[in-house]
Design a protein around this motif. Sequence first.
Motif, PDB file in Angstrom:
ATOM      1  N   THR A  95     -38.683 -10.653 -41.412  1.00 53.83           N
ATOM      2  CA  THR A  95     -39.071 -11.778 -41.999  1.00 53.83           C
ATOM      3  C   THR A  95     -38.905 -11.783 -43.399  1.00 53.83           C
ATOM      4  O   THR A  95     -39.077 -10.430 -44.119  1.00 53.83           O
ATOM      5  N   PRO A  96     -38.459 -12.810 -44.278  1.00 60.44           N
ATOM      6  CA  PRO A  96     -38.249 -12.761 -45.642  1.00 60.44           C
ATOM      7  C   PRO A  96     -39.624 -12.789 -46.291  1.00 60.44           C
ATOM      8  O   PRO A  96     -40.706 -13.318 -45.885  1.00 60.44           O
ATOM      9  N   ASP A  97     -39.707 -12.162 -47.420  1.00 53.32           N
ATOM     10  CA  ASP A  97     -40.801 -11.944 -48.028  1.00 53.32           C
ATOM     11  C   ASP A  97     -40.929 -12.911 -49.102  1.00 53.32           C
ATOM     12  O   ASP A  97     -40.575 -12.665 -50.555  1.00 53.32           O
ATOM     13  N   ARG A  98     -41.316 -14.052 -48.871  1.00 53.94           N
ATOM     14  CA  ARG A  98     -41.086 -15.352 -50.067  1.00 53.94           C
ATOM     15  C   ARG A  98     -42.255 -16.409 -49.598  1.00 53.94           C
ATOM     16  O   ARG A  98     -42.238 -16.658 -48.334  1.00 53.94           O
ATOM     17  N   GLY A  99     -42.658 -17.172 -50.646  1.00 54.55           N
ATOM     18  CA  GLY A  99     -43.297 -18.173 -50.417  1.00 54.55           C
ATOM     19  C   GLY A  99     -42.681 -19.425 -50.102  1.00 54.55           C
ATOM     20  O   GLY A  99     -41.669 -19.603 -50.403  1.00 54.55           O
ATOM     21  N   THR A 100     -43.519 -20.443 -49.555  1.00 58.19           N
ATOM     22  CA  THR A 100     -42.756 -21.795 -49.444  1.00 58.19           C
ATOM     23  C   THR A 100     -42.496 -22.520 -50.548  1.00 58.19           C
ATOM     24  O   THR A 100     -41.605 -23.227 -50.665  1.00 58.19           O
ATOM     25  N   CYS A 109     -42.714 -17.012 -42.465  1.00 55.33           N
ATOM     26  CA  CYS A 109     -42.228 -15.828 -41.409  1.00 55.33           C
ATOM     27  C   CYS A 109     -42.189 -16.443 -40.145  1.00 55.33           C
ATOM     28  O   CYS A 109     -41.535 -15.847 -39.011  1.00 55.33           O
ATOM     29  N   ASN A 110     -42.652 -17.783 -39.853  1.00 60.00           N
ATOM     30  CA  ASN A 110     -42.591 -18.311 -38.499  1.00 60.00           C
ATOM     31  C   ASN A 110     -41.412 -19.031 -38.187  1.00 60.00           C
ATOM     32  O   ASN A 110     -41.181 -19.413 -37.067  1.00 60.00           O
TER      33      ASN A 110
END
Length: 127
Positions: A95-100, A109-110
Amino acid sequence: DKLHSQYDHGSVSRASKVADRAPLLINREDAVARGIADGMVVLVFNERGSCLAGAVVTDSLIPGVVQLPTGAWFDPARPGEPEGLEKHGNPNVLTPDRGTSRLAQSPTCNSTLVQVSRFTGPVPPVT
C-alpha cells in the motif's frame, strides 16, 4: 479474528490463517485463470513490494478484486531489504503511504492495485 495486529498471535487469529499466513480471498474465476486452489500459498505483488498469503477461493467477491486483511505481523524474508518478500501476508508492503489530502490525511490503502499468482519454489516458514 483480531484487532489489527495486537492479537495476531492469539488462538482465534491463528485459526483463521491459511498455510500459516493471512488469508487472501480471491474470486473463483480469477483463481481458476491463475491455477490457484483453496489453501495454496500465493504471491501478491505490485511495484511497491510483495508478500505471501494463503488462498481462499470464494464466490463472494466480484472478479478482479481480492481481499487481504490487515494485522499480520511483518515478517520479511531478508530483514533490512526494502524491496524483499514479506512472508506472512502483511498488506502494508503493498500500500502507498500517503494521505488523501494535506487536510484530511485519510488513508488511501483500500484502493491498492495488485497482481496475484501461485507461489513457486520452497515456501519460507513464517517466523
